[in-house]
Design an enzyme around this catalytic site. Structure first.
Site, short mmCIF file in Angstrom:
data_model
loop_
_atom_site.label_atom_id
_atom_site.label_comp_id
_atom_site.label_asym_id
_atom_site.label_seq_id
_atom_site.Cartn_x
_atom_site.Cartn_y
_atom_site.Cartn_z
N GLU A 193 9.86 16.54 14.73
CA GLU A 193 10.33 16.22 13.38
C GLU A 193 9.57 17.14 12.42
OE1 GLU A 193 8.93 12.69 11.30
OE2 GLU A 193 10.98 12.27 10.68
N LYS A 230 0.88 -1.17 0.00
CA LYS A 230 0.00 0.00 0.00
C LYS A 230 0.92 1.22 0.00
CE LYS A 230 -1.91 3.07 1.90
NZ LYS A 230 -1.79 4.49 1.44
P1 NAD Z 1 2.36 8.69 7.27
O1 NAD Z 1 2.57 7.94 8.53
O2 NAD Z 1 1.34 9.74 7.24
O3 NAD Z 1 1.97 7.70 6.09
C1 NAD Z 1 2.79 6.59 5.75
C2 NAD Z 1 1.94 5.55 5.06
O4 NAD Z 1 0.96 5.08 5.99
C3 NAD Z 1 1.15 6.06 3.86
O5 NAD Z 1 1.11 5.03 2.87
C4 NAD Z 1 -0.24 6.30 4.43
O6 NAD Z 1 -1.26 6.18 3.46
C5 NAD Z 1 -0.32 5.16 5.42
N1 NAD Z 1 -1.28 5.39 6.52
C6 NAD Z 1 -1.78 6.56 6.98
N2 NAD Z 1 -2.64 6.33 7.99
C7 NAD Z 1 -2.67 4.99 8.19
C8 NAD Z 1 -3.33 4.13 9.09
N3 NAD Z 1 -4.16 4.61 10.02
N4 NAD Z 1 -3.11 2.81 9.02
C9 NAD Z 1 -2.26 2.30 8.11
N5 NAD Z 1 -1.60 3.05 7.20
C10 NAD Z 1 -1.80 4.39 7.25
O7 NAD Z 1 3.80 9.24 6.85
P2 NAD Z 1 4.17 10.13 5.60
O8 NAD Z 1 3.68 11.51 5.88
O9 NAD Z 1 3.77 9.46 4.33
O10 NAD Z 1 5.78 10.08 5.68
C11 NAD Z 1 6.49 10.88 6.54
C12 NAD Z 1 6.90 10.13 7.80
O11 NAD Z 1 7.54 8.91 7.47
C13 NAD Z 1 7.92 10.89 8.63
O12 NAD Z 1 7.60 10.80 9.99
C14 NAD Z 1 9.22 10.17 8.35
O13 NAD Z 1 10.20 10.30 9.33
C15 NAD Z 1 8.75 8.78 8.19
N6 NAD Z 1 9.72 8.00 7.41
C16 NAD Z 1 10.52 7.09 8.06
C17 NAD Z 1 11.49 6.38 7.36
C18 NAD Z 1 12.40 5.39 8.04
O14 NAD Z 1 13.05 4.60 7.36
N7 NAD Z 1 12.49 5.40 9.36
C19 NAD Z 1 11.61 6.57 6.00
C20 NAD Z 1 10.79 7.50 5.38
C21 NAD Z 1 9.84 8.19 6.10
#
Ligand code: NAD
Length: 498
Positions: free
Chosen positions: A394, A186
């Site tokens: 962050e 997803k």
């Molecule tokens: P997000 O948590 O909003 O979304 C990530 C994914 O989760 C998306 O595909 C989204 O559709 C999905 N999602 C959203 N709500 C959900 C739910 N309730 N249940 C299941 N899936 C859900 O994050 P983002 O805004 O897309 O990305 C930014 C964040 O990701 C930042 O906090 C960043 O630090 C983190 N990140 C971490 C790494 C790592 O390797 N540690 C790498 C990249 C990004």
């Protein structure tokens, strides 16, 4: 040469995608439109999948896992598929980079570099597929022999974010496949295109139908349903710490699926007075501006020796002003657009808070008007103190907060003063200083006199609230396996009933 190699403009009409189920695109769903953050024009039309679509994808992944057409073949055969994928990625590099730029806003030269890294991921995983092995125990006495088997976990759910849509995907997919697992992916709703294109590529490389499926749509519906699905054995989630927490609850409330979590960071870059200050400043400018700071491992907290702080911040500000921010399809661009308007607002609100809470703006701090798209200047705040929002949160944007220290102990304390533990960087020409800081700062990835260096051989993951588990390399393949202890009696049984 590919038709995409010299493409310098956004498309005139959006490309329509299906979702990827059981080895083919499926159409007929309501679509949502994604506009390019760098150009403000529609670029893709992506299906809004339903929970029924998700159930079909999980069923396909389960069927393929159970029929042994992937899990049951040799590591060498799996490696063959992964290596053919790497070759096709090489052939389609410019095309994938183009769609990545259009949906994400990152510069085209950076996107191409990321595809090269993705190719390497498939190659490293191919080697790991052949070398994956268990263990044996010849120490249990003459009558008992012990074996430890590594078996694939089963059906994996993979949820990815928008900041590195293809790179993060490829730091996981080949390693999941190397282990023998099948999966349902997803992607983020704003960057789904390249995850779908990978379906075509894996099919062309000979991956059995059903081993890789992609469902598109919102996190709250499809993402949540995937985390709650009772027939998913493991979930690998990369995204924010807040959604990561809800993933843990969903797993606990359903089938206790195994979890891999790669979450947020507020990563320190620690600069000692004996560092090469020009090198360190270049590293710091890169560390906060790369991918517009929308990077989980962005070095967003500068922790600099007070004796050189003023000089260092001046060098750094000079370098940050020279960064070329602009149209992501322009070859000379170093920093592209902010990926979503929502993220743009978040970053600008943190810049406002930095000013309001008393930090000193050294450079940047403004929205840039390039006539189209969303762009923010690389920004440096000094005199940041504990308790300010820009010190702890962050931001996920090109905003660097600078702190000053007097002693090594203080530098270590400041570096560890966060709920996160994803990455860290230290700059010093003194090996004792560099190594003792490396050993005491709690972070899953560390760079000494460098930043964001590495390859897919090395494991990725965080300490503390930055996550659980490791991705990539042999560690990444093992993450998608379970160990089974096998005990074999090689002699006559010593009877219990006399
Ligand atoms: P997000 O948590 O909003 O979304 C990530 C994914 O989760 C998306 O595909 C989204 O559709 C999905 N999602 C959203 N709500 C959900 C739910 N309730 N249940 C299941 N899936 C859900 O994050 P983002 O805004 O897309 O990305 C930014 C964040 O990701 C930042 O906090 C960043 O630090 C983190 N990140 C971490 C790494 C790592 O390797 N540690 C790498 C990249 C990004």
């Amino acid at each position: 040469m590919s038709q995409f190699a010299n493409t310098q403009t956004a498309p005139t009409a959006p490309r329509e995608f299906g979702f990827w189920l059981d080895g083919a695109y499926q159409g007929g769903r309501e679509l949502f439109e994604r506009s390019s953050p760098g150009h403000g024009v529609p670029v893709t039309l992506i299906p809004k999948c339903t929970v029924d679509d998700l159930n079909a994808a999980v069923a396909a992944a389960r069927r393929t896992f159970e029929d042994r057409s992937w899990a049951g073949i040799s590591g060498a055969e799996r490696a063959g598929v992964l290596l053919r994928t790497a070759q096709i990625l090489r052939d389609r590099r410019d095309e994938i980079a183009y769609w990545e730029v259009l949906e994400n806003g990152k510069p085209i030269s950076q996107a191409r570099g990321e595809i090269d890294h993705c190719i390497a991921c498939f190659e490293v995983a191919a080697g790991a597929a052949r070398l994956l092995h268990g263990d044996s125990f010849n120490s249990l006495g003459d009558n008992l022999f012990g074996m430890v088997l590594r078996e694939p976990v089963g059906v994996v759910g993979l949820i990815t974010p928008w900041n590195f849509p293809f790179l993060i995907l490829c730091e996981r997919v080949p390693f999941i496949l190397a282990s023998g697992c099948t999966m349902v992916v997803k992607p983020s709703e704003v960057t789904s295109a390249t995850t779908l294109i990978l379906g075509e590529i894996l099919a062309d490389a000979g991956l059995p139908k059903g081993a890789y499926n992609v469902v598109t749509g919102s996190g709250r519906t499809i993402g949540q349903a995937l985390t709650e699905h009772p027939d998913v054995d493991m979930l690998s989630f990369t995204g924010s710490t807040s959604v990561g927490r809800s993933v843990v609850h969903a797993a606990a409330d359903t089938n206790f699926k195994k979890l891999g979590l790669e979450l947020g960071g507020k990563n320190p870059i620690i600069v000692f007075a004996d560092a090469d200050l020009e090198d360190a400043a270049d590293g710091a400018a890169f560390g906060i501006s790369f991918n517009t700071g929308q990077c989980c491992v962005s070095s967003s907290r500068l922790i600099v020796d007070r004796r050189v702080a003023k000089e260092f911040e001046e060098i750094l500000a000079r370098k940050m002003k020279k960064i070329v921010v602009g149209d992501p399809l322009d070859e000379s661009t170093q920093v592209g657009a902010i990926t979503t308007s929502q993220q743009n607002e978040t970053i600008m609100s943190y810049i406002a808070k930095g000013n309001a809470e008393g930090a000193r703006l050294v450079t940047g701090g403004s929205q840039m008007d390039l006539g189209k798209g969303t762009y923010i200047e690389p920004t440096l705040f000094s005199d940041v103190t504990k308790g300010m929002s820009i010190a702890t949160d962050e931001i996920f944007g090109p905003v660097l907060s600078s702190f000053h220290f007097d002693t090594t102990e203080e530098a270590i304390h400041l570096a560890n003063d966060t709920v996160y533990g994803l990455a860290a960087s230290v700059w010093s020409k003194n090996i004792d200083t560099a190594l003792s800081v490396t050993r005491r700062v709690r972070a899953g990835r560390f760079w000494v006199n460098c930043i964001m260096a590495g390859g897919p051989e090395m494991p990725l993951g965080g300490f503390k609230q930055s996550g659980w588990g490791r991705e990539a390399g042999v560690y990444g393949v093992e993450e998608y396996t379970q160990v089974k202890s096998v005990h074999i009696d090689t002699g006559k049984r010593s009877h219990w009933i006399k």
